[in-house]
Design a protein around this motif. Structure first.
Motif, PDB file in Angstrom:
ATOM      1  N   ASN A  44      10.418  -5.146  -0.252  1.00  0.00           N
ATOM      2  CA  ASN A  44       9.097  -4.531  -0.141  1.00  0.00           C
ATOM      3  C   ASN A  44       8.539  -4.688   1.267  1.00  0.00           C
ATOM      4  O   ASN A  44       7.884  -3.787   1.788  1.00  0.00           O
ATOM      5  CB  ASN A  44       8.133  -5.132  -1.160  1.00  0.00           C
ATOM      6  CG  ASN A  44       8.443  -4.695  -2.573  1.00  0.00           C
ATOM      7  OD1 ASN A  44       9.173  -3.731  -2.789  1.00  0.00           O
ATOM      8  ND2 ASN A  44       7.924  -5.406  -3.552  1.00  0.00           N
ATOM      9  N   ALA A  45       8.798  -5.846   1.893  1.00  0.00           N
ATOM     10  CA  ALA A  45       8.334  -6.055   3.276  1.00  0.00           C
ATOM     11  C   ALA A  45       9.058  -5.113   4.230  1.00  0.00           C
ATOM     12  O   ALA A  45       8.437  -4.559   5.149  1.00  0.00           O
ATOM     13  CB  ALA A  45       8.542  -7.507   3.690  1.00  0.00           C
ATOM     14  N   VAL A  46      10.360  -4.922   4.027  1.00  0.00           N
ATOM     15  CA  VAL A  46      11.119  -4.000   4.881  1.00  0.00           C
ATOM     16  C   VAL A  46      10.508  -2.609   4.801  1.00  0.00           C
ATOM     17  O   VAL A  46      10.252  -1.961   5.827  1.00  0.00           O
ATOM     18  CB  VAL A  46      12.610  -3.948   4.476  1.00  0.00           C
ATOM     19  CG1 VAL A  46      13.332  -2.824   5.209  1.00  0.00           C
ATOM     20  CG2 VAL A  46      13.301  -5.276   4.741  1.00  0.00           C
ATOM     21  N   LEU A  47      10.254  -2.136   3.586  1.00  0.00           N
ATOM     22  CA  LEU A  47       9.719  -0.787   3.414  1.00  0.00           C
ATOM     23  C   LEU A  47       8.287  -0.665   3.922  1.00  0.00           C
ATOM     24  O   LEU A  47       7.948   0.311   4.598  1.00  0.00           O
ATOM     25  CB  LEU A  47       9.807  -0.369   1.948  1.00  0.00           C
ATOM     26  CG  LEU A  47      11.221  -0.092   1.449  1.00  0.00           C
ATOM     27  CD1 LEU A  47      11.235   0.141  -0.049  1.00  0.00           C
ATOM     28  CD2 LEU A  47      11.813   1.100   2.188  1.00  0.00           C
ATOM     29  N   THR A  48       7.450  -1.639   3.604  1.00  0.00           N
ATOM     30  CA  THR A  48       6.046  -1.577   4.030  1.00  0.00           C
ATOM     31  C   THR A  48       5.933  -1.625   5.547  1.00  0.00           C
ATOM     32  O   THR A  48       5.292  -0.764   6.164  1.00  0.00           O
ATOM     33  CB  THR A  48       5.239  -2.738   3.413  1.00  0.00           C
ATOM     34  OG1 THR A  48       5.326  -2.648   1.990  1.00  0.00           O
ATOM     35  CG2 THR A  48       3.790  -2.689   3.848  1.00  0.00           C
ATOM     36  N   ILE A  49       6.555  -2.614   6.146  1.00  0.00           N
ATOM     37  CA  ILE A  49       6.477  -2.754   7.606  1.00  0.00           C
ATOM     38  C   ILE A  49       7.232  -1.624   8.291  1.00  0.00           C
ATOM     39  O   ILE A  49       6.762  -1.078   9.291  1.00  0.00           O
ATOM     40  CB  ILE A  49       6.998  -4.141   8.036  1.00  0.00           C
ATOM     41  CG1 ILE A  49       6.098  -5.234   7.464  1.00  0.00           C
ATOM     42  CG2 ILE A  49       7.084  -4.246   9.557  1.00  0.00           C
ATOM     43  CD1 ILE A  49       6.662  -6.639   7.586  1.00  0.00           C
ATOM     44  N   GLY A  50       8.387  -1.255   7.736  1.00  0.00           N
ATOM     45  CA  GLY A  50       9.181  -0.180   8.331  1.00  0.00           C
ATOM     46  C   GLY A  50       8.447   1.152   8.339  1.00  0.00           C
ATOM     47  O   GLY A  50       8.399   1.841   9.365  1.00  0.00           O
ATOM     48  N   LEU A  51       7.878   1.538   7.208  1.00  0.00           N
ATOM     49  CA  LEU A  51       7.173   2.823   7.133  1.00  0.00           C
ATOM     50  C   LEU A  51       5.874   2.812   7.942  1.00  0.00           C
ATOM     51  O   LEU A  51       5.545   3.795   8.618  1.00  0.00           O
ATOM     52  CB  LEU A  51       6.905   3.203   5.677  1.00  0.00           C
ATOM     53  CG  LEU A  51       8.151   3.625   4.891  1.00  0.00           C
ATOM     54  CD1 LEU A  51       7.857   3.705   3.392  1.00  0.00           C
ATOM     55  CD2 LEU A  51       8.680   4.958   5.406  1.00  0.00           C
ATOM     56  N   ALA A  52       5.135   1.708   7.880  1.00  0.00           N
ATOM     57  CA  ALA A  52       3.907   1.621   8.675  1.00  0.00           C
ATOM     58  C   ALA A  52       4.234   1.713  10.165  1.00  0.00           C
ATOM     59  O   ALA A  52       3.563   2.427  10.920  1.00  0.00           O
ATOM     60  CB  ALA A  52       3.170   0.317   8.363  1.00  0.00           C
ATOM     61  N   SER A  53       5.272   1.007  10.572  1.00  0.00           N
ATOM     62  CA  SER A  53       5.691   1.042  11.971  1.00  0.00           C
ATOM     63  C   SER A  53       6.172   2.434  12.371  1.00  0.00           C
ATOM     64  O   SER A  53       5.871   2.916  13.465  1.00  0.00           O
ATOM     65  CB  SER A  53       6.817   0.024  12.193  1.00  0.00           C
ATOM     66  OG  SER A  53       7.326   0.129  13.497  1.00  0.00           O
ATOM     67  N   LEU A  54       6.911   3.102  11.475  1.00  0.00           N
ATOM     68  CA  LEU A  54       7.427   4.440  11.762  1.00  0.00           C
ATOM     69  C   LEU A  54       6.292   5.396  12.132  1.00  0.00           C
ATOM     70  O   LEU A  54       6.343   6.075  13.159  1.00  0.00           O
ATOM     71  CB  LEU A  54       8.204   4.964  10.552  1.00  0.00           C
ATOM     72  CG  LEU A  54       8.799   6.360  10.673  1.00  0.00           C
ATOM     73  CD1 LEU A  54       9.892   6.390  11.728  1.00  0.00           C
ATOM     74  CD2 LEU A  54       9.345   6.808   9.321  1.00  0.00           C
ATOM     75  N   PHE A  55       5.248   5.424  11.325  1.00  0.00           N
ATOM     76  CA  PHE A  55       4.157   6.358  11.585  1.00  0.00           C
ATOM     77  C   PHE A  55       3.260   5.906  12.735  1.00  0.00           C
ATOM     78  O   PHE A  55       2.875   6.718  13.585  1.00  0.00           O
ATOM     79  CB  PHE A  55       3.345   6.596  10.306  1.00  0.00           C
ATOM     80  CG  PHE A  55       4.054   7.510   9.363  1.00  0.00           C
ATOM     81  CD1 PHE A  55       3.909   8.877   9.464  1.00  0.00           C
ATOM     82  CD2 PHE A  55       4.890   6.996   8.385  1.00  0.00           C
ATOM     83  CE1 PHE A  55       4.592   9.728   8.607  1.00  0.00           C
ATOM     84  CE2 PHE A  55       5.575   7.838   7.515  1.00  0.00           C
ATOM     85  CZ  PHE A  55       5.427   9.212   7.622  1.00  0.00           C
ATOM     86  N   ALA A  56       2.931   4.627  12.780  1.00  0.00           N
ATOM     87  CA  ALA A  56       2.060   4.143  13.851  1.00  0.00           C
ATOM     88  C   ALA A  56       2.745   4.244  15.214  1.00  0.00           C
ATOM     89  O   ALA A  56       2.137   4.701  16.190  1.00  0.00           O
ATOM     90  CB  ALA A  56       1.641   2.698  13.577  1.00  0.00           C
ATOM     91  N   ASP A  57       4.003   3.820  15.288  1.00  0.00           N
ATOM     92  CA  ASP A  57       4.725   3.902  16.559  1.00  0.00           C
ATOM     93  C   ASP A  57       4.995   5.343  16.963  1.00  0.00           C
ATOM     94  O   ASP A  57       4.952   5.688  18.145  1.00  0.00           O
ATOM     95  CB  ASP A  57       6.039   3.120  16.486  1.00  0.00           C
ATOM     96  CG  ASP A  57       5.840   1.619  16.460  1.00  0.00           C
ATOM     97  OD1 ASP A  57       4.737   1.160  16.802  1.00  0.00           O
ATOM     98  OD2 ASP A  57       6.794   0.900  16.102  1.00  0.00           O
ATOM     99  N   GLY A  58       5.286   6.195  15.975  1.00  0.00           N
ATOM    100  CA  GLY A  58       5.490   7.609  16.281  1.00  0.00           C
ATOM    101  C   GLY A  58       4.249   8.246  16.867  1.00  0.00           C
ATOM    102  O   GLY A  58       4.311   8.990  17.849  1.00  0.00           O
TER     103      GLY A  58
END
Length: 178
Positions: A44-58
């Motif tokens: 869950n941490a991988v998905l939460t942090i990964g997806l949040a980072s994907l959109f914010a960093d993008g």
């Protein structure tokens, strides 16, 4: 005063934005996945942090691309230099964002699609390597550089970032667990 850069054909005009966005999307997202995995955090941490980072960093990359392009345009205008024909800062930013999201989603796909008991990090590493090599190969088509060299260059840079992120996550987890 003329523009010292050679003009690019239509397909090459935004290549920097697309390669920059795709490369950073893949590397950043996989680095997040590697860091979270190294830190032994949950799926869950991988998905939460990964997806949040994907959109914010993008978004951050797109905003930075836009602001950088606009700053360059204003500086050239102030110097009386000719501007690149039909080079839109907004189009460049949109292409950076799109390339970041599409390519950056690749390291997360195994976590979204594969069975939870699968070796998800291994699958993510394979998908990431394939994406980096693919972007390197596409870059070679436009730059006319060696396909092998371009793919290996992207793999080396992405691999270094992943090892660094995994090691930091692992070390932080080791320090916290003490």
């Amino acid at each position: 005063m003329s523009n010292p850069q050679p003009s690019l054909n239509r397909s090459g005009r935004y290549i920097k934005d697309m390669v920059y966005g795709a490369n950073d999307g893949i590397i950043t997202t996989f680095a997040v996945v590697a860091g979270v995995t190294g830190g032994q955090l949950s799926l869950n941490a991988v998905l939460t942090i990964g997806l949040a980072s994907l959109f914010a960093d993008g978004f951050s990359m797109a905003a930075s691309d836009f602001l950088g392009s606009r700053s360059e345009q204003h500086a050239r205008e102030a110097q009386g230099a000719m501007l690149e024909e039909n080079r839109s800062a907004l189009t460049g930013a949109a292409l950076t964002f799109t390339a970041f999201l599409l390519a950056g989603a690749v390291p997360l796909l195994p976590y979204l699609l594969a069975h939870r008991d699968s070796p998800l990090f291994f699958y993510a590493a394979l998908a990431t390597a394939a994406a980096l090599a693919g972007v390197g190969a596409l870059r070679a088509l436009v730059t006319k550089r060696s396909l092998t060299w371009s793919a290996l260059e992207m793999l080396a840079i992405g691999g270094f970032a992943a090892v660094l992120a995994y090691a930091v996550g692992y070390q932080i987890n080791a320090l916290i667990a003490v």
